[in-house]
Write a protein that holds these residues in place. Sequence first.
Motif, short mmCIF file in Angstrom:
data_model
loop_
_atom_site.label_atom_id
_atom_site.label_comp_id
_atom_site.label_asym_id
_atom_site.label_seq_id
_atom_site.Cartn_x
_atom_site.Cartn_y
_atom_site.Cartn_z
N ILE A 122 0.66 -1.19 -0.26
CA ILE A 122 -0.01 -0.08 -0.01
C ILE A 122 0.88 1.10 0.10
O ILE A 122 0.64 2.22 -0.45
N VAL A 123 2.29 2.14 0.73
CA VAL A 123 2.81 2.58 0.44
C VAL A 123 4.03 3.12 -0.19
O VAL A 123 3.67 3.87 -0.83
N HIS A 124 4.08 1.92 -0.42
CA HIS A 124 4.83 1.98 -2.37
C HIS A 124 3.67 2.72 -3.49
O HIS A 124 4.26 3.00 -4.02
N GLY A 125 3.10 2.55 -3.23
CA GLY A 125 1.15 3.11 -4.48
C GLY A 125 1.40 4.13 -3.88
O GLY A 125 1.45 5.18 -5.05
N TRP A 126 1.47 4.85 -2.79
CA TRP A 126 1.92 6.30 -2.03
C TRP A 126 3.07 6.47 -3.10
O TRP A 126 3.54 8.00 -3.50
N LEU A 127 4.01 6.09 -2.83
CA LEU A 127 5.82 6.72 -2.51
C LEU A 127 6.26 4.83 -3.50
O LEU A 127 7.27 4.30 -3.60
N GLN A 132 9.60 -1.48 -2.99
CA GLN A 132 8.16 -2.94 -1.92
C GLN A 132 9.17 -3.14 -0.97
O GLN A 132 8.85 -3.06 -0.03
N ALA A 284 -12.88 11.01 -1.26
CA ALA A 284 -11.49 10.14 -1.02
C ALA A 284 -11.69 8.82 0.17
O ALA A 284 -10.59 8.87 0.62
N GLN A 287 -8.29 6.11 -0.58
CA GLN A 287 -7.45 6.72 0.01
C GLN A 287 -7.74 6.74 2.26
O GLN A 287 -6.73 6.10 2.59
N ASN A 290 -6.91 3.16 3.25
CA ASN A 290 -6.47 2.81 3.07
C ASN A 290 -4.99 3.11 3.92
O ASN A 290 -4.21 2.49 4.49
N VAL A 291 -5.25 4.31 4.02
CA VAL A 291 -4.47 4.71 5.49
C VAL A 291 -4.20 3.53 6.78
O VAL A 291 -3.63 3.60 7.48
#
Length: 449
Positions: A122-127, A132, A284, A287, A290-291
């Motif tokens: 999930i975080v890789h999708g943001w950054l 990963q 949103a 998102q 996801n958080v």
Amino acid sequence: MTTTPVLTTTEPPGQLHGTLRSRHVTMLAMGGVIGSGLFVGSGAGVAQAGPGIVLSFAAAGVLTMLVMRMMAEMAAAFPSSGSFSAHAERAFGPWAGFTIGWLYWTTLVVVLAVESTAAAVIVHGWLPVIPQWLLMFLFMAVFTAVNLTAVGNFGEFEFWFALIKVAAIVGFLVLGALAILGVLPGGDAGALTGDLLPHGWDGVFAGFVLAVPAFGGLEVVTIAAAESDDPVRAAARAVRSAVWRISVFYIGSMIVVVSLLPWTDSRLGTSPFVAVLDEIGVPAAGQIMNVVVVIALLSALNANTYAAARMAFSLAQRRQAPKALTRISPTGVPYPAVLASTSFGFVGVVLNLLWPHTIFLYLLNAVGTVLLVVWVLVACSQLRLRRDLPAATPVRMWGHPYLSWITLAVIGALLVRMFIDHDTRIQLISSAVLVSLVLFAALIRSRRA
């Protein structure tokens, strides 16, 4: 003249520091239980049972409450960081404690790798600029460090971390209630105007099979109670508080979902929570959830690291694991047990690089039904130990021995259903292989002892 037996711990005194408070123990349970299984995985249950998923979760909550009551009874009488593993050993001998302890530890370390991987995805999708595997490594490093701090600091950290996702669920329930009452848009979806049990009671039972694992993780309550400032009573208070709160959250969430959306809505397969928030017009929503899911995963990662380390420590104390794992830091942390328990998470970084789409599916299948095996041994241990419990034990199992036997019968029915169902049979068989291997090792060890 007779005296009331004194409740004693099964471990030598003066090792682990009793600095966890009741609120820490309760929130540690929340951290270990509430994860992606509720926020994302519950959609599969809705597909199986339709609106009947509410009954499925209610039944799973009752079963969990009975198992936890049995755990609390034994933990209040015999506090131990090994919890049900130490109790099984007391009831049936070293082979039982070895088997249940190592099975539970194996399950937790596999889950650690899976949780860190899911959060990294999930975080890789943001950054996307951060690989990963590096995110997974960072998560494991951070929570290893957290678990190496003094247990009181760890408890405070997990309290606030778990509180965030509890607040998210409460917010979801409030928004859902407002929508159902017509205050917010989405309350006129008419989701409950059709058949409430579209697949009949068979669908409810299928949903029950899927709902039970969502309650896994509550066992950490009885593990953490041994490190509380009042271990005899902490288990009882924490079990009562955690079980009913989690049941309300789970059942309430399912009521909101099936009240606002038709159970056939395709969006439920991705995330029931996101689908509901979209329906009532929350900006949103995807998102936001996801958080919440990332926080839930990391909180569970933290709690499960703690539980795995304490189980390893207890096994070592009972000479069922390497003696080095009994070492304690000046702040009362079993640091070799922490490092040994998190090591598989770091190995998971490499496994994720080599076989990103297959390895964790195989691992999850192998440990998928271990929770039910643990619960079976818990019930058997409680039935065996009940006559040895001190009269002063502050927690007693309801309806003994009848409810204990009913609990065993229900778990047996779950296992039979999993074997009959093609989708869950491979998981049951894979777990049976793992259980057989650990049991074989336990018997070989017993013969050599």
